[in-house]
Design a protein around this motif. Structure first.
Motif, PDB file in Angstrom:
ATOM      1  N   ASP A   8       6.086 -21.294 -32.339  1.00 22.64           N
ATOM      2  CA  ASP A   8       6.026 -22.376 -32.788  1.00 22.64           C
ATOM      3  C   ASP A   8       6.922 -22.607 -34.378  1.00 22.64           C
ATOM      4  O   ASP A   8       7.352 -21.250 -34.561  1.00 22.64           O
ATOM      5  CB  ASP A   8       4.512 -22.647 -33.646  1.00 22.64           C
ATOM      6  N   VAL A   9       7.327 -23.492 -35.116  1.00 24.08           N
ATOM      7  CA  VAL A   9       7.841 -23.619 -36.251  1.00 24.08           C
ATOM      8  C   VAL A   9       7.093 -23.662 -37.297  1.00 24.08           C
ATOM      9  O   VAL A   9       6.939 -22.474 -38.114  1.00 24.08           O
ATOM     10  CB  VAL A   9       9.086 -24.832 -36.070  1.00 24.08           C
ATOM     11  N   ASP A  10       6.752 -24.723 -37.510  1.00 31.12           N
ATOM     12  CA  ASP A  10       5.851 -24.757 -38.923  1.00 31.12           C
ATOM     13  C   ASP A  10       4.529 -23.970 -39.244  1.00 31.12           C
ATOM     14  O   ASP A  10       3.741 -23.979 -38.258  1.00 31.12           O
ATOM     15  CB  ASP A  10       5.397 -26.449 -39.400  1.00 31.12           C
ATOM     16  N   THR A  44       7.535 -26.623 -30.718  1.00 26.36           N
ATOM     17  CA  THR A  44       6.977 -27.319 -31.744  1.00 26.36           C
ATOM     18  C   THR A  44       6.793 -28.668 -31.545  1.00 26.36           C
ATOM     19  O   THR A  44       7.077 -29.567 -30.700  1.00 26.36           O
ATOM     20  CB  THR A  44       8.401 -27.241 -32.853  1.00 26.36           C
ATOM     21  N   ASP A 211      -1.181 -25.763 -30.941  1.00 25.32           N
ATOM     22  CA  ASP A 211      -0.705 -24.531 -30.175  1.00 25.32           C
ATOM     23  C   ASP A 211      -1.946 -23.916 -29.452  1.00 25.32           C
ATOM     24  O   ASP A 211      -1.719 -22.941 -28.694  1.00 25.32           O
ATOM     25  CB  ASP A 211      -0.394 -23.433 -31.519  1.00 25.32           C
TER      26      ASP A 211
END
Length: 258
Positions: A8-10, A44, A211
């Motif tokens: 995942d990004v953030d 993401t 997620d």
């Protein structure tokens, strides 16, 4: 057979509070993407043109699951997508206009917002995204894979979830939420990729409600310590430290991936 790693990004790769990817995480991702044992991917809520927050490493990922699983790319080739219905886009726009809330329409190759106010401006700044064109009718001529809802009011966000129960809503860390097709998730996209690419092992790292499905389908699922999702932490194989305290890097080391 290669192991598929999804990040995942953030709140996982990118520390939204410090507005950066840590040096240790940068170096770890660079090493992993060069390791023949792994196929390394992003998973993401961001779209293809919203990855500047991880500009140092965004091109290192061969696989990209974007817009919460609504689209996927392999080596920049579009391999999977599930757009929203036009009538759903229209209905969300009408409701947002009625309650004076800004929204954004996210297409495969571009996006637009319905209006620009202080809430919209602040949300875009927090996620290091530039201000897109203002075009409330953008959905008429483009396939839309996600709708942003800009609001710092939890009651307002809940009202979208209640009113559009035929869609799936993923709250942001703050100031908004994503709406997608009811069948969209990072987990569904991963299942499609596993089947088509012959992958037999998946390790996933994430921190948000979006997620949970990804962690469920992974053979090993790691939740970030900064996660506010009880469901994610419950489903995870283990919970690592906070993103701001090298939680991702430490999880990579714990799993002996490097």
């Amino acid at each position: 057979m290669k192991t598929l790693l999804f990040f995942d990004v953030d709140g996982t790769l990118f520390d939204n509070e410090q507005q950066k990817v840590s040096i240790k995480t940068l170096h770890a991702i660079q090493k992993l993407t060069q390791d023949e044992r792994y196929l390394v991917g992003l998973a993401t809520g961001r779209s293809i043109d919203q990855l500047d927050a991880i500009s140092e490493i965004k091109d290192a990922f061969d696989l990209k699951i974007l817009i919460n699983g609504a689209v996927a790319y392999y080596k920049n080739e579009f391999i999977y997508g599930k757009p929203m219905e036009k009538q759903d886009c229209e209905a969300v726009l009408k409701y947002a206009n009625r309650i004076h809330v800004g929204i954004g329409f996210i297409g495969k190759n571009g996006h637009a917002i319905s209006l620009l106010d202080d809430v919209v401006r602040l949300s875009l700044k927090d996620y290091q995204m530039s201000i897109p064109p203002i075009d409330p009718l953008y959905y008429l001529n483009e396939d839309i894979y996600q709708i942003w809802v800009f609001s710092n009011d939890k009651t307002t966000i809940q009202s979208f979830k209640d009113k559009f129960s035929n869609l799936k809503l993923f709250p942001w860390h703050k100031d908004g939420a994503d709406l997608v097709h009811k069948d969209v998730s990072k987990g569904e996209a991963i299942k499609h990729i596993k089947a088509t690419m012959g992958i037999d092992k998946v390790i996933a790292f994430g921190d948000g409600e979006n997620d949970v499905e990804m962690i469920e389908v992974a053979d090993i699922g790691v939740a970030m310590g900064n996660s506010r999702s009880v469901a994610l932490k419950h489903k995870a194989t283990f919970v690592t430290g906070h993103v701001g305290e090298e939680g991702l890097y430490n999880a990579i080391i714990k799993l002996n991936l490097l």
